[in-house]
Every structure is written in C-alpha cells, then in structure tokens.
Design a protein around this motif. Sequence first.
Motif, PDB file in Angstrom:
ATOM      1  N   MET A 125       0.835  -1.194   0.000  1.00 60.88           N
ATOM      2  CA  MET A 125       0.000   0.000   0.000  1.00 60.88           C
ATOM      3  C   MET A 125       0.873   1.248   0.000  1.00 60.88           C
ATOM      4  SD  MET A 125      -3.190   0.604  -0.023  1.00 60.88           S
ATOM      5  CE  MET A 125      -3.945   2.172  -0.224  1.00 60.88           C
ATOM      6  N   SER A 126       2.051   1.145   0.609  1.00 66.62           N
ATOM      7  CA  SER A 126       2.936   2.310   0.670  1.00 66.62           C
ATOM      8  C   SER A 126       3.491   2.683  -0.698  1.00 66.62           C
ATOM      9  CB  SER A 126       4.096   2.033   1.639  1.00 66.62           C
ATOM     10  OG  SER A 126       4.876   0.962   1.172  1.00 66.62           O
ATOM     11  N   GLU A 127       3.340   1.814  -1.686  1.00 67.04           N
ATOM     12  CA  GLU A 127       3.838   2.095  -3.023  1.00 67.04           C
ATOM     13  C   GLU A 127       2.732   2.553  -3.976  1.00 67.04           C
ATOM     14  OE1 GLU A 127       6.516  -1.063  -4.372  1.00 67.04           O
ATOM     15  OE2 GLU A 127       6.755  -1.615  -2.267  1.00 67.04           O
ATOM     16  N   ALA A 128       1.513   2.711  -3.454  1.00 71.48           N
ATOM     17  CA  ALA A 128       0.414   3.233  -4.269  1.00 71.48           C
ATOM     18  C   ALA A 128       0.649   4.727  -4.501  1.00 71.48           C
ATOM     19  CB  ALA A 128      -0.921   3.006  -3.567  1.00 71.48           C
ATOM     20  N   LYS A 129       0.035   5.255  -5.566  1.00 75.24           N
ATOM     21  CA  LYS A 129       0.283   6.654  -5.905  1.00 75.24           C
ATOM     22  C   LYS A 129      -1.004   7.330  -6.369  1.00 75.24           C
ATOM     23  CE  LYS A 129       1.613   5.363 -10.573  1.00 75.24           C
ATOM     24  NZ  LYS A 129       2.656   5.276 -11.563  1.00 75.24           N
ATOM     25  N   TRP A 130      -0.975   8.666  -6.343  1.00 76.14           N
ATOM     26  CA  TRP A 130      -2.085   9.478  -6.823  1.00 76.14           C
ATOM     27  C   TRP A 130      -1.566  10.867  -7.126  1.00 76.14           C
ATOM     28  CZ3 TRP A 130      -1.587   7.376  -2.007  1.00 76.14           C
ATOM     29  CH2 TRP A 130      -1.310   8.264  -0.965  1.00 76.14           C
ATOM     30  N   GLU A 131      -2.254  11.570  -8.017  1.00 75.90           N
ATOM     31  CA  GLU A 131      -1.863  12.947  -8.308  1.00 75.90           C
ATOM     32  C   GLU A 131      -1.953  13.737  -7.006  1.00 75.90           C
ATOM     33  OE1 GLU A 131      -3.543  14.831 -11.813  1.00 75.90           O
ATOM     34  OE2 GLU A 131      -3.915  12.849 -12.682  1.00 75.90           O
ATOM     35  N   PRO A 132      -0.917  14.472  -6.661  1.00 72.71           N
ATOM     36  CA  PRO A 132      -0.850  15.129  -5.353  1.00 72.71           C
ATOM     37  C   PRO A 132      -2.042  16.012  -4.996  1.00 72.71           C
ATOM     38  CG  PRO A 132       1.276  15.206  -6.426  1.00 72.71           C
ATOM     39  CD  PRO A 132       0.307  14.654  -7.429  1.00 72.71           C
ATOM     40  N   THR A 133      -2.651  16.658  -5.961  1.00 72.62           N
ATOM     41  CA  THR A 133      -3.790  17.534  -5.654  1.00 72.62           C
ATOM     42  C   THR A 133      -5.133  16.804  -5.768  1.00 72.62           C
ATOM     43  OG1 THR A 133      -3.874  18.310  -7.949  1.00 72.62           O
ATOM     44  CG2 THR A 133      -2.556  19.614  -6.390  1.00 72.62           C
ATOM     45  N   LEU A 134      -5.102  15.508  -6.106  1.00 72.89           N
ATOM     46  CA  LEU A 134      -6.331  14.730  -6.292  1.00 72.89           C
ATOM     47  C   LEU A 134      -6.244  13.403  -5.530  1.00 72.89           C
ATOM     48  CD1 LEU A 134      -6.627  15.295 -10.158  1.00 72.89           C
ATOM     49  CD2 LEU A 134      -7.856  16.537  -8.371  1.00 72.89           C
ATOM     50  N   PRO A 135      -6.169  13.459  -4.194  1.00 72.81           N
ATOM     51  CA  PRO A 135      -6.001  12.231  -3.415  1.00 72.81           C
ATOM     52  C   PRO A 135      -7.276  11.382  -3.408  1.00 72.81           C
ATOM     53  CG  PRO A 135      -6.404  14.061  -1.945  1.00 72.81           C
ATOM     54  CD  PRO A 135      -6.281  14.644  -3.333  1.00 72.81           C
ATOM     55  N   PRO A 136      -7.117  10.097  -3.086  1.00 72.30           N
ATOM     56  CA  PRO A 136      -8.291   9.238  -2.958  1.00 72.30           C
ATOM     57  C   PRO A 136      -9.077   9.573  -1.693  1.00 72.30           C
ATOM     58  CG  PRO A 136      -6.289   8.008  -2.451  1.00 72.30           C
ATOM     59  CD  PRO A 136      -5.873   9.372  -2.885  1.00 72.30           C
ATOM     60  N   THR A 137     -10.310   9.111  -1.615  1.00 72.73           N
ATOM     61  CA  THR A 137     -11.093   9.195  -0.390  1.00 72.73           C
ATOM     62  C   THR A 137     -10.821   7.906   0.373  1.00 72.73           C
ATOM     63  OG1 THR A 137     -12.806  10.471  -1.513  1.00 72.73           O
ATOM     64  CG2 THR A 137     -13.405   9.427   0.576  1.00 72.73           C
ATOM     65  N   TRP A 138     -10.197   8.029   1.540  1.00 74.79           N
ATOM     66  CA  TRP A 138      -9.789   6.863   2.315  1.00 74.79           C
ATOM     67  C   TRP A 138     -10.907   6.366   3.217  1.00 74.79           C
ATOM     68  CZ3 TRP A 138      -5.528   4.795   0.576  1.00 74.79           C
ATOM     69  CH2 TRP A 138      -4.575   5.609  -0.035  1.00 74.79           C
ATOM     70  N   PRO A 139     -10.857   5.096   3.597  1.00 75.76           N
ATOM     71  CA  PRO A 139     -11.834   4.582   4.566  1.00 75.76           C
ATOM     72  C   PRO A 139     -11.655   5.277   5.912  1.00 75.76           C
ATOM     73  CG  PRO A 139     -10.585   2.778   3.567  1.00 75.76           C
ATOM     74  CD  PRO A 139      -9.937   4.055   3.148  1.00 75.76           C
ATOM     75  N   GLU A 140     -12.734   5.401   6.649  1.00 72.70           N
ATOM     76  CA  GLU A 140     -12.670   5.979   7.978  1.00 72.70           C
ATOM     77  C   GLU A 140     -11.748   5.122   8.840  1.00 72.70           C
ATOM     78  OE1 GLU A 140     -15.907   7.332  11.355  1.00 72.70           O
ATOM     79  OE2 GLU A 140     -16.584   6.811   9.344  1.00 72.70           O
ATOM     80  N   TYR A 141     -10.993   5.757   9.703  1.00 67.98           N
ATOM     81  CA  TYR A 141     -10.060   5.104  10.617  1.00 67.98           C
ATOM     82  C   TYR A 141      -8.843   4.495   9.919  1.00 67.98           C
ATOM     83  CZ  TYR A 141     -14.227   5.443  13.486  1.00 67.98           C
ATOM     84  OH  TYR A 141     -15.340   5.911  14.109  1.00 67.98           O
TER      85      TYR A 141
END
Length: 155
Positions: A125-141
């Motif tokens: 998971m630490s190697e996943a990526k996203w455009e810096p200004t467009l992050p994913p919506t993460w699960p709560e907690y």
Amino acid sequence: MAKLDGIGMPGEDLSHLSFGGRSLIGANLAEADLTGADLLNANLTGAVLFGADLSGANLGQADLTGADLGWANLTGTNLSEANLTGAKLDRSNLTDADMVDANLTDANLTLTDLTGTVLITADHMSEAKWEPTLPPTWPEYFEPPENAWAPQKDG
C-alpha cells in the motif's frame, strides 16, 4: 478451459457470468456490465475495464496487473488477494470493497473512492500513488500511506 485473451466485448451485458480461472489477458471490457460476475483467479493482465460496472463481482485472487479500471464501479467487489500492480484505478468507486491482501504496488489511486473499503494487510500500500492535488477518499479510521507519486521532470 478456453482462453479469451484479447477478446473485445466493450459495453456488453456480462452480468452474473462466470469467467473464474479464465485467461482474459488484454481483453477489452470497457463499459461492460459485469455486475456480480465470477472472475475468481482470472488473468486480466493489461485488460481494459475502463468505466465497467463490476459491482458485487468476485475478483478474488485475480491478476489485474496493468489493467485499466479507471472510472469503474467496483462497489462491494471482492478483490481479496488480487494483484493490482500498476493498475489504473483513477476515479473508480471501490466503496465497501474487500481488498484484504491485495497487491497495490504502483497502482494509481487518483480520486478513487475507498470509503468503507477493507484494506487490512493490503500489500505494498505504501507504493500506491495518486496525483498530489487529487487524493483518494480513504476509509474511515485508515491511516493513509505516503504518496509514491514521482514528479514529472522537464525536458
């Protein structure tokens, strides 16, 4: 079992069909309806699933290396132990998906909705990526990893 490598079925209704254990390398399933489909242990390396509806599908242990799942609906999908190395998941909906032990090395999670997704023990998971200004919506907690996005170099 017959190989379905490179098959083209964009936009087709393939809901609730079984492709478990099949080879679908490079298949074009863009915008296909795969609702509730069985793709357990299927090989979808390099497949195009852009905009497909995979809600409630079983993709457990599937190989989705380099697959394009951008804008796909993966709500409630089983992706446990799936290999998503280098997969494009940008702008896809993974709400309430099961991603236990999934491999997300180099996966693009730009604007991906992971609300309610189970990410426990997701590999790399630490190697996943996203455009810096467009992050994913993460699960709560969930404690998000550092972004592995590499900046573009000029010239």
